[in-house]
Design a protein around this motif. Sequence first.
Motif, short mmCIF file in Angstrom:
data_model
loop_
_atom_site.label_atom_id
_atom_site.label_comp_id
_atom_site.label_asym_id
_atom_site.label_seq_id
_atom_site.Cartn_x
_atom_site.Cartn_y
_atom_site.Cartn_z
N GLY A 61 -6.76 4.43 5.19
CA GLY A 61 -5.77 3.35 5.06
C GLY A 61 -5.40 3.15 3.60
N PRO A 62 -4.50 2.20 3.33
CA PRO A 62 -4.08 1.98 1.95
C PRO A 62 -5.22 1.49 1.05
CG PRO A 62 -2.94 0.48 3.49
CD PRO A 62 -3.80 1.36 4.30
N ASP A 63 -5.09 1.81 -0.21
CA ASP A 63 -6.01 1.36 -1.25
C ASP A 63 -5.89 -0.16 -1.37
OD1 ASP A 63 -7.20 0.75 -3.71
OD2 ASP A 63 -6.80 2.78 -4.46
N LEU A 64 -7.02 -0.85 -1.35
CA LEU A 64 -6.95 -2.31 -1.40
C LEU A 64 -7.32 -2.86 -2.78
CD1 LEU A 64 -8.55 -3.34 2.05
CD2 LEU A 64 -6.14 -2.99 1.48
N SER A 65 -7.35 -2.00 -3.79
CA SER A 65 -7.80 -2.44 -5.11
C SER A 65 -6.97 -3.59 -5.68
CB SER A 65 -7.76 -1.28 -6.10
OG SER A 65 -8.55 -0.22 -5.64
N ASN A 66 -5.66 -3.63 -5.30
CA ASN A 66 -4.79 -4.68 -5.83
C ASN A 66 -4.27 -5.59 -4.74
OD1 ASN A 66 -4.89 -3.74 -8.49
ND2 ASN A 66 -3.45 -2.12 -7.92
N ILE A 67 -4.93 -5.60 -3.62
CA ILE A 67 -4.35 -6.28 -2.47
C ILE A 67 -4.17 -7.77 -2.73
CG2 ILE A 67 -6.52 -6.77 -1.25
CD1 ILE A 67 -3.31 -5.45 0.37
N GLY A 68 -5.02 -8.34 -3.62
CA GLY A 68 -4.91 -9.76 -3.94
C GLY A 68 -3.56 -10.12 -4.54
N GLN A 69 -2.92 -9.14 -5.18
CA GLN A 69 -1.61 -9.38 -5.77
C GLN A 69 -0.49 -9.18 -4.76
OE1 GLN A 69 -1.89 -6.49 -8.91
NE2 GLN A 69 -1.55 -8.06 -10.47
N GLN A 70 -0.80 -8.39 -3.74
CA GLN A 70 0.28 -7.96 -2.85
C GLN A 70 0.44 -8.88 -1.63
OE1 GLN A 70 -1.33 -4.15 -2.20
NE2 GLN A 70 -0.53 -3.29 -4.11
N LEU A 71 -0.65 -9.41 -1.15
CA LEU A 71 -0.55 -10.19 0.08
C LEU A 71 -1.12 -11.60 -0.13
CD1 LEU A 71 -1.68 -7.62 2.81
CD2 LEU A 71 0.63 -8.23 2.14
N ILE B 275 -3.49 -12.31 9.06
CA ILE B 275 -2.74 -11.67 10.15
C ILE B 275 -3.06 -10.18 10.23
CG2 ILE B 275 -0.43 -11.08 10.94
CD1 ILE B 275 0.51 -13.75 9.76
N ARG B 276 -3.04 -9.51 9.07
CA ARG B 276 -3.31 -8.06 9.08
C ARG B 276 -4.68 -7.75 9.68
NH1 ARG B 276 0.50 -5.60 5.43
NH2 ARG B 276 2.17 -7.06 5.79
N ILE B 277 -5.65 -8.52 9.23
CA ILE B 277 -7.02 -8.20 9.66
C ILE B 277 -7.22 -8.54 11.14
CG2 ILE B 277 -9.47 -8.66 9.24
CD1 ILE B 277 -8.67 -9.26 6.31
N ASN B 278 -6.68 -9.67 11.55
CA ASN B 278 -6.84 -10.05 12.95
C ASN B 278 -6.10 -9.08 13.89
OD1 ASN B 278 -8.56 -12.21 13.10
ND2 ASN B 278 -6.96 -13.72 12.68
N GLY C 3 -4.54 -5.99 13.12
CA GLY C 3 -4.57 -4.55 12.93
C GLY C 3 -3.17 -3.97 12.85
N GLY C 4 -3.06 -2.67 13.06
CA GLY C 4 -1.77 -1.97 12.98
C GLY C 4 -1.93 -0.64 13.66
N TYR C 5 -1.02 0.29 13.38
CA TYR C 5 -1.09 1.59 14.04
C TYR C 5 -2.47 2.23 13.91
CZ TYR C 5 3.73 2.21 15.34
OH TYR C 5 4.93 2.09 15.94
N ASN C 6 -2.99 2.23 12.70
CA ASN C 6 -4.27 2.90 12.50
C ASN C 6 -5.32 1.96 12.00
OD1 ASN C 6 -4.08 5.78 13.10
ND2 ASN C 6 -2.28 5.54 11.82
N SER D 166 -13.96 -9.25 16.45
CA SER D 166 -15.26 -8.85 15.90
C SER D 166 -15.61 -9.56 14.60
CB SER D 166 -15.32 -7.33 15.71
OG SER D 166 -14.21 -6.88 15.00
N LEU D 167 -14.77 -10.49 14.16
CA LEU D 167 -15.11 -11.29 12.98
C LEU D 167 -15.00 -12.77 13.37
CD1 LEU D 167 -12.95 -9.58 10.19
CD2 LEU D 167 -15.44 -9.49 10.39
N ASP D 168 -16.02 -13.58 13.02
CA ASP D 168 -15.83 -15.01 13.30
C ASP D 168 -15.07 -15.65 12.14
OD1 ASP D 168 -17.63 -15.67 11.29
OD2 ASP D 168 -19.36 -15.59 12.67
#
Length: 474
Positions: A415-425, A432-435, A437-440, A447-449
Amino acid sequence: MNQRFQNVGEWIDSRIGFSDCVWPLLTHIVPRDARWWYVFGSATLTAFIVQVISGVALAMAYVPAGDQAYESLQFITNQAPFGSLLRGMHAYGASAMVALVVIHLMQVYLHATYKYPRELNWMTGVVLFFVVLGMAFTGQLLRWDANGVWSVFVATEMVARTPFIGQSLADFLMGGQTVGGSTLTRFFVYHVFVMPAIIFAGVGLHLFLLMRHGVSEMPDPNRPVDPATYKQEYEARLKKTGVAFWPYAMWRDVVFSTFVIAVIVGCALVFGPPALDHAPDPASIDANPVPDWYFLWYFAVLSLLPPNLEIWFILGVPVLGFLVMFCLPLVSNKGHRAPSKRPWAVGIVIAAVAGFLVLTIYGYLEPWSPDFGVSELPASVVGVDQGPVFEGAKLAHEKGCLFCHTIDGHGGHRGPDLSNIGQQLTRDDLVIRINNGGYNMPAFASSLDTDQLSNIVDFLLTRSDDDAPTGEGG
Ligand code: HEC
């Protein structure tokens, strides 16, 4: 009584025309040098017939529905009479068919049989070749286990990246926004109705053309093809030296096809059908899914290419590959046929085989799938040693996020690199993304509370270029 049988026989023959139509076809004159080189086409057809018979039998018990497919396959494998044998035959038959069609294609290419007047024989063959690959690919999903589902996940994600029409095309192929029960139904339809129909029609045309233009002779370095004179010369040589197809040439086809059937049945009996790995479960990623061997090279290339080139490769290989092969006889239909006079052709075949082998080996060694060996993020990357961010970083490892995502150089590349994800999302986006998911990307809602999710999000929000971890905690 005898007389009556004879009359029945004559009646049927006079209506069907065995001795008028079929017998002359069987015994038509072919070049006498049509030897073992020529058995691969008929063997491919034999493998196809094995597939049709075993496939129809399997379809009688198989349920193409998301919640029942896997169980019905287990029923077929463990309980249904001959079920295990039939599944094995269908699986090894598929491998045999792909292998044979490729060998047949290489032989025909090396001997340049596609030249005048057999251009259309080649072109129908190329269409058949791609449909056979389509059969192999859709069949893989019908197994409805993690491997099959994963491969289709990847492939449809690729299709979706086609400019303009990608998303609609992917939705159409999958029968929805993501791979699910409706994808299975749709692939079942491709696999048992659409593509077999094309193959039957294609094989019919292919064989008709074979009869019409005759079996090619072995290439002769001193006899390049000249469309102006080829036909007369071919006919003349046939008259002089040809032999009847049945039995003088065809016995080799019979022997080799029998051998192919024996190998397919033998493998099915000795090795059994491919094990069903566990049922597909998007949130379970402890498998190491690999596509069937004939597609592994393709996934290997995908994992090697930088993402911005992937799109060209994904579209380029199938589309360009098809066009180049399909149009080949339109560009070059006369001149030399002998491999000794066509070093490029020999080079291309050798390069293709070598490339296939190297990439396949790479694919086995270096899975395109998630990297399950990643270790926990080092403290220097996390930056804190307690609190929600710290817990979140630990969860990113425990829950397998790092199998697919890299953070500051640690983790897999699925999947995409999450090193800068704090700036992007934003926080909401991340949830939403984590709950969902997506194509892959598996959906983690179940599975997460709430606390875990919030910790992971806290952690991801700290990921950005400019504020390097400060070690201040929280
Ligand atoms: C099986 C591989 C896989 C796993 C495991 C996985 N992801 Fe993903 N993730 C992906 C892929 C692939 C994408 C790309 C978008 C898509 O496919 O929808 C993605 C997208 C994302 C995105 C959006 C990134 C962007 O740039 O838009 C976030 C955030 C994310 N994942 C977080 C997580 C977290 C947190 C976990 C663990 C709880 C996790 N992922 C587990 C494969 C995975």
